[in-house]
Design an enzyme around this catalytic site. Sequence first.
Site, PDB file in Angstrom:
ATOM      1  N   SER A 138       0.863  -1.173   0.000  1.00 30.97           N
ATOM      2  CA  SER A 138       0.000   0.000   0.000  1.00 30.97           C
ATOM      3  C   SER A 138       0.907   1.232   0.000  1.00 30.97           C
ATOM      4  O   SER A 138       1.686   1.431   0.928  1.00 30.97           O
ATOM      5  CB  SER A 138      -0.879  -0.041   1.259  1.00 30.97           C
ATOM      6  OG  SER A 138      -1.605   1.157   1.408  1.00 30.97           O
ATOM      7  N   LYS A 164      -1.183  -0.932  -4.402  1.00 31.41           N
ATOM      8  CA  LYS A 164      -2.352  -0.109  -4.067  1.00 31.41           C
ATOM      9  C   LYS A 164      -1.840   1.300  -3.821  1.00 31.41           C
ATOM     10  O   LYS A 164      -0.856   1.488  -3.126  1.00 31.41           O
ATOM     11  CB  LYS A 164      -3.008  -0.683  -2.806  1.00 31.41           C
ATOM     12  CG  LYS A 164      -3.864   0.283  -1.998  1.00 31.41           C
ATOM     13  CD  LYS A 164      -4.661  -0.476  -0.943  1.00 31.41           C
ATOM     14  CE  LYS A 164      -4.766   0.286   0.356  1.00 31.41           C
ATOM     15  NZ  LYS A 164      -5.494  -0.483   1.398  1.00 31.41           N
ATOM     16  N   LYS A 166      -2.828   5.215  -2.516  1.00 26.79           N
ATOM     17  CA  LYS A 166      -3.797   6.013  -1.776  1.00 26.79           C
ATOM     18  C   LYS A 166      -4.173   7.212  -2.639  1.00 26.79           C
ATOM     19  O   LYS A 166      -3.311   7.805  -3.307  1.00 26.79           O
ATOM     20  CB  LYS A 166      -3.163   6.493  -0.477  1.00 26.79           C
ATOM     21  CG  LYS A 166      -2.904   5.374   0.515  1.00 26.79           C
ATOM     22  CD  LYS A 166      -4.210   4.858   1.102  1.00 26.79           C
ATOM     23  CE  LYS A 166      -3.953   3.879   2.234  1.00 26.79           C
ATOM     24  NZ  LYS A 166      -5.212   3.413   2.840  1.00 26.79           N
ATOM     25  N   ASP A 191      -7.188   3.383  -3.058  1.00 24.66           N
ATOM     26  CA  ASP A 191      -7.887   3.444  -1.771  1.00 24.66           C
ATOM     27  C   ASP A 191      -8.115   4.904  -1.395  1.00 24.66           C
ATOM     28  O   ASP A 191      -7.164   5.665  -1.212  1.00 24.66           O
ATOM     29  CB  ASP A 191      -7.052   2.738  -0.685  1.00 24.66           C
ATOM     30  CG  ASP A 191      -7.788   2.631   0.658  1.00 24.66           C
ATOM     31  OD1 ASP A 191      -8.938   3.106   0.768  1.00 24.66           O
ATOM     32  OD2 ASP A 191      -7.194   2.058   1.599  1.00 24.66           O
ATOM     33  N   GLU A 216     -11.231   1.146  -3.422  1.00 27.28           N
ATOM     34  CA  GLU A 216     -11.493   0.875  -2.001  1.00 27.28           C
ATOM     35  C   GLU A 216     -12.093   2.095  -1.304  1.00 27.28           C
ATOM     36  O   GLU A 216     -11.565   3.203  -1.402  1.00 27.28           O
ATOM     37  CB  GLU A 216     -10.161   0.477  -1.344  1.00 27.28           C
ATOM     38  CG  GLU A 216     -10.276   0.001   0.099  1.00 27.28           C
ATOM     39  CD  GLU A 216      -8.925  -0.502   0.641  1.00 27.28           C
ATOM     40  OE1 GLU A 216      -8.009  -0.805  -0.167  1.00 27.28           O
ATOM     41  OE2 GLU A 216      -8.788  -0.579   1.862  1.00 27.28           O
ATOM     42  N   ASP A 241     -13.944  -1.136   3.037  1.00 29.49           N
ATOM     43  CA  ASP A 241     -13.028  -1.312   4.168  1.00 29.49           C
ATOM     44  C   ASP A 241     -13.741  -0.744   5.402  1.00 29.49           C
ATOM     45  O   ASP A 241     -14.443  -1.475   6.114  1.00 29.49           O
ATOM     46  CB  ASP A 241     -11.699  -0.581   3.851  1.00 29.49           C
ATOM     47  CG  ASP A 241     -10.695  -0.558   4.986  1.00 29.49           C
ATOM     48  OD1 ASP A 241     -11.048  -0.940   6.111  1.00 29.49           O
ATOM     49  OD2 ASP A 241      -9.537  -0.127   4.773  1.00 29.49           O
ATOM     50  N   LYS A 265     -10.177  -6.619   8.076  1.00 29.62           N
ATOM     51  CA  LYS A 265      -9.152  -6.314   9.072  1.00 29.62           C
ATOM     52  C   LYS A 265      -9.713  -6.756  10.412  1.00 29.62           C
ATOM     53  O   LYS A 265     -10.774  -6.267  10.817  1.00 29.62           O
ATOM     54  CB  LYS A 265      -8.889  -4.800   9.145  1.00 29.62           C
ATOM     55  CG  LYS A 265      -8.270  -4.194   7.902  1.00 29.62           C
ATOM     56  CD  LYS A 265      -8.134  -2.681   8.041  1.00 29.62           C
ATOM     57  CE  LYS A 265      -7.513  -2.083   6.790  1.00 29.62           C
ATOM     58  NZ  LYS A 265      -7.626  -0.613   6.762  1.00 29.62           N
ATOM     59  N   GLY A 293      -4.443  -4.100   6.038  1.00 33.82           N
ATOM     60  CA  GLY A 293      -3.387  -3.892   7.036  1.00 33.82           C
ATOM     61  C   GLY A 293      -3.562  -2.542   7.700  1.00 33.82           C
ATOM     62  O   GLY A 293      -4.261  -1.660   7.185  1.00 33.82           O
TER      63      GLY A 293
HETATM   64  O1  OSB Z   1      -7.169   2.000   4.574  1.00 36.38           O
HETATM   65  O2  OSB Z   1      -6.118   0.210   4.247  1.00 36.38           O
HETATM   66  C1  OSB Z   1      -6.193   1.301   4.817  1.00 36.38           C
HETATM   67  C2  OSB Z   1      -3.043   1.958   6.888  1.00 36.38           C
HETATM   68  C3  OSB Z   1      -3.581   2.616   7.974  1.00 36.38           C
HETATM   69  C4  OSB Z   1      -4.930   2.870   7.996  1.00 36.38           C
HETATM   70  C5  OSB Z   1      -5.745   2.457   6.937  1.00 36.38           C
HETATM   71  C6  OSB Z   1      -5.210   1.775   5.854  1.00 36.38           C
HETATM   72  C7  OSB Z   1      -3.829   1.553   5.812  1.00 36.38           C
HETATM   73  C8  OSB Z   1      -3.138   0.914   4.703  1.00 36.38           C
HETATM   74  C9  OSB Z   1      -1.794   0.282   5.015  1.00 36.38           C
HETATM   75  O3  OSB Z   1      -3.512   0.967   3.568  1.00 36.38           O
HETATM   76  C10 OSB Z   1      -1.740  -1.166   4.748  1.00 36.38           C
HETATM   77  C11 OSB Z   1      -0.537  -1.812   5.404  1.00 36.38           C
HETATM   78  O4  OSB Z   1      -0.564  -2.085   6.607  1.00 36.38           O
HETATM   79  O5  OSB Z   1       0.442  -2.047   4.698  1.00 36.38           O
HETATM   80 MG    MG Z   2      -8.409   0.948   3.205  1.00 39.38          MG
END
Ligand code: OSB
Ligand code: MG
Length: 390
Positions: A138, A164, A166, A191, A216, A241, A265, A293
Amino acid sequence: MTAIRIEQIELRHISMPLVAPFETSFGVEEEREALIVALRGGGLTGWGEVVASHSPGYSAETARTEWHILHDFIIPEVIDKEFADVESLESAYRSVRGHPMAKAGIQAALHDVLAKAKGVSLQKMLGGKGKTVKVGVSVGIQPTTDALVERVGKYLEEGYRRIKIKIKPGRDVQDAKAVRAAYPNILLQVDANSAYTLDDAGTIKQMDDLNLLLIEQPLSEDDIFDHAKLQPQLKTPICLDESILSARHARWAHELGACKIINIKAGRVGGLREAIRIHDYCAEAGIPVWCGGMLETGIGRAANLALASLPNFKLPGDISATSRYWKEDIIEQSLELNKDGTITVPSGPGIGVTVRENALEKVTLRKEAYRSEVKKAIGFSGLKKEKTGY
Ligand code: OSB
Ligand code: MG
């Protein structure tokens, strides 16, 4: 039947420097805060991670709110009691509404200790299979689109097979198009972490021809309803999510047509047990899931690997190698990326990784121990507290 009496719980609030700042639509994290739960019973220690961070940007929870809930409400209900399974733990704190992250952390520690008592891996205990799981990375919002394309290139060189990125308003279509143009054939997804409303459907549709695996959580965290209005306007599957906090929510989302994929999660849904209920519902309903994650330490990622090995985790998880997050993790083992874009599921008893207690001590902001044997003598919540920190 193996039962464990919870003799002692140690709670730590930690802060660990990330290798690089992680920016999302809700903020930037440079230091990752979390709570670590150590649950002692029957001569064994079980470990769990509470994935709430310093701010309520992802959900309403923070490390400090979850400390409060554990300290004042959950720990008093479970200390000195015997548990043979995690369902009884869920019953013990049934009167506590919300706060899934606090519940998930203590439940993970019980899972670990129960698996250790039985001499089985967490993977086996959860019903997972296989030596490895498919993973991706991510990528946070970068200072510029060019920097993003370069960052993605580095992760591809390291061997990640799914990327992925952001996104947030103003850093969405352009970023996604640039990454797709630079790497036409990679598995790519975006995401938004709840940054849009239905009025932004036009912007979101501009990413519909980029052959994304999924989009996402584009809309609000509490808004399954409007996602059901958005999904029919897109070819690309919506993946929820933030909006899915339970198996019930998964059913609502499916019946309303709000998404085609779900990110699971354990922290968001109140524990590994509810995560499995969602997994099982989705398997039945034909919805593929993947393991999300929360920038976990090795403790949380070891548990995520076990969870992600269940059969309906069809897409690569947000479970990256240790080096993607930390210079120094709090577990002995380094979780490495294999050549085929997978990570090996720990196979030892419980979470299968060893906590480096010295390293844990170094990142601890505050700790407190809760014991049962001196309950009466103390008289405050019936618990003895040993305290250091703020
Ligand atoms: O939205 O998936 C998410 C990290 C912190 C809070 C929300 C998210 C995330 C990530 C990181 O996308 C994923 C990872 O732990 O590598
Ligand atoms: Mg997410």
